[in-house]
Write a protein that holds these residues in place. Sequence first.
Motif, PDB file in Angstrom:
ATOM      1  N   VAL A 104       0.814  -1.227   0.000  1.00  0.00           N
ATOM      2  CA  VAL A 104       0.000   0.000   0.000  1.00  0.00           C
ATOM      3  C   VAL A 104       0.842   1.270   0.000  1.00  0.00           C
ATOM      4  N   GLY A 105       2.065   1.175  -0.500  1.00  0.00           N
ATOM      5  CA  GLY A 105       2.975   2.311  -0.410  1.00  0.00           C
ATOM      6  C   GLY A 105       2.841   3.362  -1.493  1.00  0.00           C
ATOM      7  N   ASP A 106       1.987   3.138  -2.477  1.00  0.00           N
ATOM      8  CA  ASP A 106       1.804   4.192  -3.469  1.00  0.00           C
ATOM      9  C   ASP A 106       0.515   4.948  -3.154  1.00  0.00           C
ATOM     10  N   GLN A 107       0.434   6.169  -3.611  1.00  0.00           N
ATOM     11  CA  GLN A 107      -0.701   7.011  -3.234  1.00  0.00           C
ATOM     12  C   GLN A 107      -2.036   6.442  -3.687  1.00  0.00           C
ATOM     13  N   TRP A 108      -2.075   5.832  -4.853  1.00  0.00           N
ATOM     14  CA  TRP A 108      -3.365   5.363  -5.362  1.00  0.00           C
ATOM     15  C   TRP A 108      -3.918   4.233  -4.509  1.00  0.00           C
ATOM     16  N   SER A 109      -3.078   3.338  -4.051  1.00  0.00           N
ATOM     17  CA  SER A 109      -3.565   2.209  -3.257  1.00  0.00           C
ATOM     18  C   SER A 109      -4.224   2.679  -1.966  1.00  0.00           C
ATOM     19  N   LEU A 110      -3.582   3.572  -1.249  1.00  0.00           N
ATOM     20  CA  LEU A 110      -4.183   4.048   0.000  1.00  0.00           C
ATOM     21  C   LEU A 110      -5.423   4.909  -0.257  1.00  0.00           C
ATOM     22  N   LEU A 111      -5.448   5.630  -1.366  1.00  0.00           N
ATOM     23  CA  LEU A 111      -6.645   6.412  -1.682  1.00  0.00           C
ATOM     24  C   LEU A 111      -7.807   5.503  -2.076  1.00  0.00           C
ATOM     25  N   ILE A 112      -7.523   4.383  -2.740  1.00  0.00           N
ATOM     26  CA  ILE A 112      -8.554   3.391  -3.034  1.00  0.00           C
ATOM     27  C   ILE A 112      -9.097   2.827  -1.721  1.00  0.00           C
ATOM     28  N   VAL A 113      -8.202   2.475  -0.813  1.00  0.00           N
ATOM     29  CA  VAL A 113      -8.625   1.947   0.484  1.00  0.00           C
ATOM     30  C   VAL A 113      -9.447   2.996   1.229  1.00  0.00           C
ATOM     31  N   GLY A 166     -17.285   3.734   1.510  1.00  0.00           N
ATOM     32  CA  GLY A 166     -18.428   3.029   0.936  1.00  0.00           C
ATOM     33  C   GLY A 166     -18.385   2.818  -0.566  1.00  0.00           C
ATOM     34  N   MET A 167     -17.327   3.246  -1.218  1.00  0.00           N
ATOM     35  CA  MET A 167     -17.236   3.028  -2.661  1.00  0.00           C
ATOM     36  C   MET A 167     -16.892   1.568  -2.924  1.00  0.00           C
ATOM     37  N   LYS A 168     -17.525   1.019  -3.993  1.00  0.00           N
ATOM     38  CA  LYS A 168     -17.343  -0.395  -4.285  1.00  0.00           C
ATOM     39  C   LYS A 168     -17.097  -0.685  -5.761  1.00  0.00           C
ATOM     40  N   ARG A 169     -17.486   0.212  -6.619  1.00  0.00           N
ATOM     41  CA  ARG A 169     -17.410  -0.066  -8.056  1.00  0.00           C
ATOM     42  C   ARG A 169     -16.275   0.708  -8.716  1.00  0.00           C
ATOM     43  N   PHE A 170     -15.757   0.114  -9.771  1.00  0.00           N
ATOM     44  CA  PHE A 170     -14.651   0.712 -10.516  1.00  0.00           C
ATOM     45  C   PHE A 170     -14.965   2.167 -10.869  1.00  0.00           C
ATOM     46  N   GLY A 171     -16.155   2.406 -11.400  1.00  0.00           N
ATOM     47  CA  GLY A 171     -16.536   3.756 -11.811  1.00  0.00           C
ATOM     48  C   GLY A 171     -16.551   4.755 -10.670  1.00  0.00           C
ATOM     49  N   GLU A 172     -16.946   4.294  -9.483  1.00  0.00           N
ATOM     50  CA  GLU A 172     -16.953   5.177  -8.316  1.00  0.00           C
ATOM     51  C   GLU A 172     -15.523   5.575  -7.940  1.00  0.00           C
ATOM     52  N   PHE A 173     -14.633   4.583  -7.929  1.00  0.00           N
ATOM     53  CA  PHE A 173     -13.226   4.884  -7.619  1.00  0.00           C
ATOM     54  C   PHE A 173     -12.647   5.825  -8.675  1.00  0.00           C
ATOM     55  N   GLN A 174     -12.942   5.559  -9.931  1.00  0.00           N
ATOM     56  CA  GLN A 174     -12.382   6.357 -11.021  1.00  0.00           C
ATOM     57  C   GLN A 174     -12.869   7.797 -10.927  1.00  0.00           C
ATOM     58  N   GLN A 175     -14.145   7.977 -10.666  1.00  0.00           N
ATOM     59  CA  GLN A 175     -14.704   9.329 -10.551  1.00  0.00           C
ATOM     60  C   GLN A 175     -14.116  10.065  -9.347  1.00  0.00           C
ATOM     61  N   SER A 176     -13.983   9.381  -8.239  1.00  0.00           N
ATOM     62  CA  SER A 176     -13.454  10.011  -7.030  1.00  0.00           C
ATOM     63  C   SER A 176     -11.993  10.409  -7.181  1.00  0.00           C
ATOM     64  N   LEU A 177     -11.203   9.506  -7.763  1.00  0.00           N
ATOM     65  CA  LEU A 177      -9.755   9.709  -7.803  1.00  0.00           C
ATOM     66  C   LEU A 177      -9.276  10.446  -9.042  1.00  0.00           C
ATOM     67  N   GLY A 178      -9.998  10.331 -10.142  1.00  0.00           N
ATOM     68  CA  GLY A 178      -9.563  10.967 -11.382  1.00  0.00           C
ATOM     69  C   GLY A 178      -8.284  10.350 -11.938  1.00  0.00           C
ATOM     70  N   VAL A 179      -7.991   9.111 -11.567  1.00  0.00           N
ATOM     71  CA  VAL A 179      -6.788   8.426 -12.003  1.00  0.00           C
ATOM     72  C   VAL A 179      -7.088   7.733 -13.336  1.00  0.00           C
ATOM     73  N   ALA A 180      -6.062   7.560 -14.148  1.00  0.00           N
ATOM     74  CA  ALA A 180      -6.224   6.862 -15.418  1.00  0.00           C
ATOM     75  C   ALA A 180      -6.779   5.457 -15.166  1.00  0.00           C
ATOM     76  N   LYS A 181      -7.654   5.012 -16.047  1.00  0.00           N
ATOM     77  CA  LYS A 181      -8.316   3.720 -15.871  1.00  0.00           C
ATOM     78  C   LYS A 181      -7.327   2.568 -15.799  1.00  0.00           C
ATOM     79  N   ILE A 196      -4.245   2.599 -14.649  1.00  0.00           N
ATOM     80  CA  ILE A 196      -3.580   2.628 -13.339  1.00  0.00           C
ATOM     81  C   ILE A 196      -4.536   2.119 -12.266  1.00  0.00           C
ATOM     82  N   LEU A 197      -5.786   2.592 -12.299  1.00  0.00           N
ATOM     83  CA  LEU A 197      -6.780   2.144 -11.325  1.00  0.00           C
ATOM     84  C   LEU A 197      -6.996   0.641 -11.437  1.00  0.00           C
ATOM     85  N   LEU A 208      -4.496  -5.032  -5.238  1.00  0.00           N
ATOM     86  CA  LEU A 208      -5.088  -5.045  -3.901  1.00  0.00           C
ATOM     87  C   LEU A 208      -5.936  -6.302  -3.686  1.00  0.00           C
ATOM     88  N   VAL A 209      -6.584  -6.788  -4.751  1.00  0.00           N
ATOM     89  CA  VAL A 209      -7.316  -8.053  -4.670  1.00  0.00           C
ATOM     90  C   VAL A 209      -6.326  -9.203  -4.527  1.00  0.00           C
TER      91      VAL A 209
END
Length: 154
Positions: free
Chosen positions: A21-30, A36-51, A53-54, A61-62
């Motif tokens: 979990v040492g990169d910023q995206w992993s901890l932001l996903i967590v 309460g986010m669960k779906r790919f689209g929710e994470f993508q919208q929240s983080l604005g990260v390239a698909k 990378i997400l 993480l899985v």
Amino acid sequence: MAQRKSLRNDACPMARSLEIVGDQWSLLIVRDAFDGMKRFGEFQQSLGVAKNILSDRLKYLVQEGVLDLAPASDGSLYQEYVLTPKGKGLFPVVVGLRQWGEAHLFAKGEPHSTLLERDSGKPVPKIALLARDGQPLEPENTFVKKLPVTAGAG
């Protein structure tokens, strides 16, 4: 580009943790999963990260058992990402980073999001480490017992 050294077998628990979990995206996903986010689209919208990378981070993480894939709770054909017990164990880490950021990265009075207790609506109390005697535990009151260096280790 140079290959990053794997910390997977390091004797230091912190190094092994950062491998996962040492990169910023992993901890932001967590963080978002705790929100309460669960779906790919929710994470993508929240983080604005390239698909791509997400997608890579979610798969990792899985693979590492932080998140699990489950059938969508609404009965659709989608799958959802849910925190495993291993992932839920990161809650104090996420709260600690949040509280460190609140204390050191915002100007006095600068607005920021706030973590609240669901039942009371009040801010989550500051995390405090306590020694065995109940007194505050400070860095100068701890040390790391390192493993002996063996020949050929590197």
